[in-house]
Scaffold this active site. Structure first.
Site, PDB file in Angstrom:
ATOM      1  N   GLY A 121     -23.586  36.358  -7.438  1.00 58.99           N
ATOM      2  CA  GLY A 121     -24.248  36.022  -8.788  1.00 58.99           C
ATOM      3  C   GLY A 121     -23.972  34.518  -9.382  1.00 58.99           C
ATOM      4  O   GLY A 121     -22.985  34.523 -10.024  1.00 58.99           O
ATOM      5  N   THR A 123     -26.879  31.924  -9.860  1.00 60.51           N
ATOM      6  CA  THR A 123     -27.922  31.196 -10.293  1.00 60.51           C
ATOM      7  C   THR A 123     -28.203  32.033 -11.485  1.00 60.51           C
ATOM      8  O   THR A 123     -28.338  33.435 -11.638  1.00 60.51           O
ATOM      9  CB  THR A 123     -29.327  31.341  -9.453  1.00 60.51           C
ATOM     10  OG1 THR A 123     -28.837  30.785  -8.234  1.00 60.51           O
ATOM     11  CG2 THR A 123     -30.280  30.617  -9.951  1.00 60.51           C
ATOM     12  N   THR A 129     -30.354  25.209 -11.022  1.00 63.60           N
ATOM     13  CA  THR A 129     -29.516  24.521  -9.887  1.00 63.60           C
ATOM     14  C   THR A 129     -28.419  23.723 -10.596  1.00 63.60           C
ATOM     15  O   THR A 129     -27.522  23.360  -9.911  1.00 63.60           O
ATOM     16  CB  THR A 129     -30.190  23.326  -9.183  1.00 63.60           C
ATOM     17  OG1 THR A 129     -31.460  23.879  -8.606  1.00 63.60           O
ATOM     18  CG2 THR A 129     -29.537  22.655  -8.052  1.00 63.60           C
ATOM     19  N   GLU A 243     -22.127  29.170   3.962  1.00 64.20           N
ATOM     20  CA  GLU A 243     -23.494  29.489   3.602  1.00 64.20           C
ATOM     21  C   GLU A 243     -24.669  28.876   4.298  1.00 64.20           C
ATOM     22  O   GLU A 243     -25.487  29.102   4.999  1.00 64.20           O
ATOM     23  CB  GLU A 243     -23.744  29.637   2.201  1.00 64.20           C
ATOM     24  CG  GLU A 243     -25.144  29.926   1.535  1.00 64.20           C
ATOM     25  CD  GLU A 243     -25.164  29.894  -0.006  1.00 64.20           C
ATOM     26  OE1 GLU A 243     -25.189  30.749  -0.472  1.00 64.20           O
ATOM     27  OE2 GLU A 243     -25.171  28.525  -0.264  1.00 64.20           O
TER      28      GLU A 243
HETATM   29  C1  FAD Z   1     -35.623  34.897  -2.791  1.00 61.40           C
HETATM   30  C2  FAD Z   1     -34.501  34.295  -3.479  1.00 61.40           C
HETATM   31  C3  FAD Z   1     -33.158  34.814  -3.398  1.00 61.40           C
HETATM   32  C4  FAD Z   1     -32.110  34.076  -3.904  1.00 61.40           C
HETATM   33  N1  FAD Z   1     -30.763  34.823  -3.770  1.00 61.40           N
HETATM   34  C5  FAD Z   1     -29.822  34.261  -4.719  1.00 61.40           C
HETATM   35  C6  FAD Z   1     -28.479  34.845  -4.522  1.00 61.40           C
HETATM   36  O1  FAD Z   1     -28.525  35.846  -3.928  1.00 61.40           O
HETATM   37  N2  FAD Z   1     -27.617  34.281  -5.468  1.00 61.40           N
HETATM   38  C7  FAD Z   1     -27.867  33.355  -6.137  1.00 61.40           C
HETATM   39  O2  FAD Z   1     -26.976  32.899  -7.060  1.00 61.40           O
HETATM   40  N3  FAD Z   1     -28.922  32.560  -6.249  1.00 61.40           N
HETATM   41  C8  FAD Z   1     -30.109  33.050  -5.361  1.00 61.40           C
HETATM   42  N4  FAD Z   1     -31.242  32.419  -5.219  1.00 61.40           N
HETATM   43  C9  FAD Z   1     -31.434  31.016  -6.087  1.00 61.40           C
HETATM   44  C10 FAD Z   1     -31.713  29.993  -5.594  1.00 61.40           C
HETATM   45  O3  FAD Z   1     -30.314  29.448  -4.900  1.00 61.40           O
HETATM   46  C11 FAD Z   1     -32.233  28.973  -6.302  1.00 61.40           C
HETATM   47  O4  FAD Z   1     -33.623  29.480  -6.545  1.00 61.40           O
HETATM   48  C12 FAD Z   1     -32.177  27.532  -5.821  1.00 61.40           C
HETATM   49  O5  FAD Z   1     -31.188  27.015  -5.640  1.00 61.40           O
HETATM   50  C13 FAD Z   1     -33.457  26.662  -6.926  1.00 61.40           C
HETATM   51  O6  FAD Z   1     -32.878  26.974  -7.843  1.00 61.40           O
HETATM   52  P1  FAD Z   1     -34.002  27.054  -8.993  1.00 61.40           P
HETATM   53  O7  FAD Z   1     -34.835  28.257  -8.714  1.00 61.40           O
HETATM   54  O8  FAD Z   1     -33.237  27.454 -10.416  1.00 61.40           O
HETATM   55  O9  FAD Z   1     -34.576  25.820  -9.306  1.00 61.40           O
HETATM   56  P2  FAD Z   1     -34.564  24.713 -10.366  1.00 61.40           P
HETATM   57  O10 FAD Z   1     -33.267  24.176 -10.563  1.00 61.40           O
HETATM   58  O11 FAD Z   1     -35.159  25.227 -11.554  1.00 61.40           O
HETATM   59  O12 FAD Z   1     -35.302  23.643  -9.644  1.00 61.40           O
HETATM   60  C14 FAD Z   1     -36.720  23.596  -9.426  1.00 61.40           C
HETATM   61  C15 FAD Z   1     -37.333  22.364  -8.682  1.00 61.40           C
HETATM   62  O13 FAD Z   1     -36.904  21.115  -9.179  1.00 61.40           O
HETATM   63  C16 FAD Z   1     -36.031  20.306  -8.339  1.00 61.40           C
HETATM   64  N5  FAD Z   1     -35.172  19.602  -9.133  1.00 61.40           N
HETATM   65  C17 FAD Z   1     -34.335  20.302  -9.987  1.00 61.40           C
HETATM   66  N6  FAD Z   1     -33.595  19.186 -10.538  1.00 61.40           N
HETATM   67  C18 FAD Z   1     -33.744  18.073  -9.689  1.00 61.40           C
HETATM   68  C19 FAD Z   1     -33.043  16.869  -9.627  1.00 61.40           C
HETATM   69  N7  FAD Z   1     -32.196  16.534 -10.504  1.00 61.40           N
HETATM   70  N8  FAD Z   1     -33.722  15.981  -8.820  1.00 61.40           N
HETATM   71  C20 FAD Z   1     -34.683  16.224  -7.964  1.00 61.40           C
HETATM   72  N9  FAD Z   1     -35.332  17.618  -7.833  1.00 61.40           N
HETATM   73  C21 FAD Z   1     -34.676  18.583  -8.830  1.00 61.40           C
HETATM   74  C22 FAD Z   1     -35.569  21.461  -7.274  1.00 61.40           C
HETATM   75  O14 FAD Z   1     -35.194  20.904  -6.082  1.00 61.40           O
HETATM   76  C23 FAD Z   1     -36.507  22.527  -7.284  1.00 61.40           C
HETATM   77  O15 FAD Z   1     -37.511  22.155  -6.154  1.00 61.40           O
HETATM   78  C24 FAD Z   1     -32.360  32.979  -4.714  1.00 61.40           C
HETATM   79  C25 FAD Z   1     -33.671  32.623  -4.900  1.00 61.40           C
HETATM   80  C26 FAD Z   1     -34.743  33.309  -4.251  1.00 61.40           C
HETATM   81  C27 FAD Z   1     -36.130  32.632  -4.637  1.00 61.40           C
END
Ligand code: FAD
Length: 385
Positions: A121, A123, A129, A243
């Protein structure tokens, strides 16, 4: 960089296990969005999910290279390791930073398959991110912490006994270092469900058992804090190389599966009175996908070798994950194209694997964040965020 011959029997054993879980098994689960219980149980029983748990705690005590061979082979057989891959890397945080008592309590039970540590846990919906900006709080109250907040994309939470949770224990405004004030807890979800812990599944384009998790005054015993309070971000980061490397290996396995499917089909499918694979327009994309996969495979091996030698491997782990995720996605696209209309038919499994492998340029870390890591930490360019 060739692989050690010692890994051949492991690969063979994984292949033999996976043969019991053919395409129709995964298709049924995919339709029902059901968890592959039998598959995970079989992998656990065979000791594969305890690959990285040392023998003194009842695990298989294998190397990172062996673990990558296991995950790669699962994917190359058409199965889906996403149902259980987290156990391999989350338990590293417990192993490296947990107390002797915590390790003795949990690791042997995980290795025996009595406990599952599959949920991670980190995100959150608002911070994404930007992990340092997470809002879930854990406030000490006597012999326990009270947790409030929300996580999203907490995969496998409904199929795991334990969750590794990152929460804020000191308000951001009060911390001395930018990365301080976050702590890691091992949450026993069996005890907490219904008592401040609510798990809600999220339906996604593939069968991934992912969820959103809500904490409302959830009590976590203070004994379940991993390491020192406030140092959690560092602990989570220390597990991220493992990971990245393991997920990169899964992508290599996916790419191999797509390339194998495409070459087989291109040899057999006849149109205009000859095999479609006789046309360079069909051959070249397959060859290109193969080259991309092999190059990525080298980086995965390099990262795994550095990791198991105890050397710094942040750049290699990130590059391996990036190259492998791009390679598997390129191979997936090529495989659909090679199959023409049949690439869309459920019974060929290609559309399912296509949906599954799409995840890895986004999670667990997105392409942009890897590029930014390389730009700043390897190429010494200015920080962008
Ligand atoms: C099916 C699935 C399973 C997952 N499993 C887990 C889990 O078990 N545990 C967990 O903790 N998380 C999990 N995740 C979360 C996953 O790690 C995040 O979705 C991923 O890291 C992207 O974060 P976000 O979705 O919040 O995107 P955001 O941070 O909202 O970013 C959206 C987009 O903007 C881009 N972006 C953001 N900031 C910048 C910047 N400064 N410069 C350039 N580009 C940028 C990103 O690259 C991305 O393409 C899972 C996600 C999915 C979809």
């Amino acid at each position: 960089m060739t692989e050690s011959a010692d890994l051949a029997p492991i690969r063979e054993a994984v292949r033999a296990l996976c043969a019991n879980f053919p395409g129709e098994y995964w298709r049924r689960l995919d339709r029902e969005r059901a968890y592959p219980e039998e598959f995970v149980a079989a992998l656990t029983k065979a000791g594969f999910l305890a690959a990285l748990i040392p023998e003194e705690f009842g695990g298989s005590g294998l190397t990172m290279s062996a673990a990558t061979a296991i995950m790669e082979e699962i994917q190359a057989c058409g199965c889906n390791g996403a149902a259980c891959h987290a156990q391999m890397y989350t338990m590293g945080t417990l192993l490296r930073h947990g107390s002797a008592e915590q390790k003795a309590r949990y690791l042997p039970a995980i290795a025996r398959g009595e406990l599952r540590l599959q949920a991670f846990g980190v995100t959150e919906p608002a911070s994404g991110t930007d992990t340092l900006n997470l809002r879930t709080t854990a406030v000490r109250d006597g012999d326990h912490y009270v947790v409030n907040g929300q996580k999203i994309w907490t995969s496998r939470a409904e199929h795991s006994d334990l969750m590794l949770l990152l929460a804020r224990t000191t308000p951001r405004a009060e911390v001395k270092s930018r990365t301080g004030g976050l702590s890691v807890f091992l949450v026993d979800m069996r005890a907490a469900r219904g008592k401040g812990l609510t798990i809600r599944p999220i339906r996604t384009m593939m069968n991934h058992a992912t969820t959103e998790v809500f904490f409302e005054n959830m009590h976590v015993p203070a004994d379940n804090l991993i390491g020192a309070e406030g140092d959690g971000f560092r602990y989570i980061l220390s597990g991220m190389n493992a990971e990245r490397i393991l997920i990169a290996a899964e992508c290599i396995g996916d790419a191999k599966w797509f390339i194998d499917k495409a070459t087989g089909y291109a040899r057999e499918r006849e149109v205009f009175g000859r095999a479609i694979g006789q046309n360079q327009g069909v051959q070249f994309p397959i060859a290109r996908a193969y080259i991309g996969m092999r190059a990525a495979e080298l980086m995965v091996r390099e990262a795994a070798a550095l990791y198991e030698a105890g050397k710094e491997c942040g750049a290699e782990a990130n590059m391996a994950k990036h190259l492998a995720a791009e390679a598997s996605w390129a191979a997936a696209d090529m495989c659909v194209q090679t199959h023409g209309g049949f690439g869309f038919a459920e019974e060929f499994d290609i559309e399912r694997k296509f949906r599954e492998t799409r995840l890895y340029t986004v999670a667990p870390i997105s392409t942009n964040l890897i590029l930014s890591y390389i730009a700043e930490h390897v190429l010494d360019l200015p920080r962008s965020y």
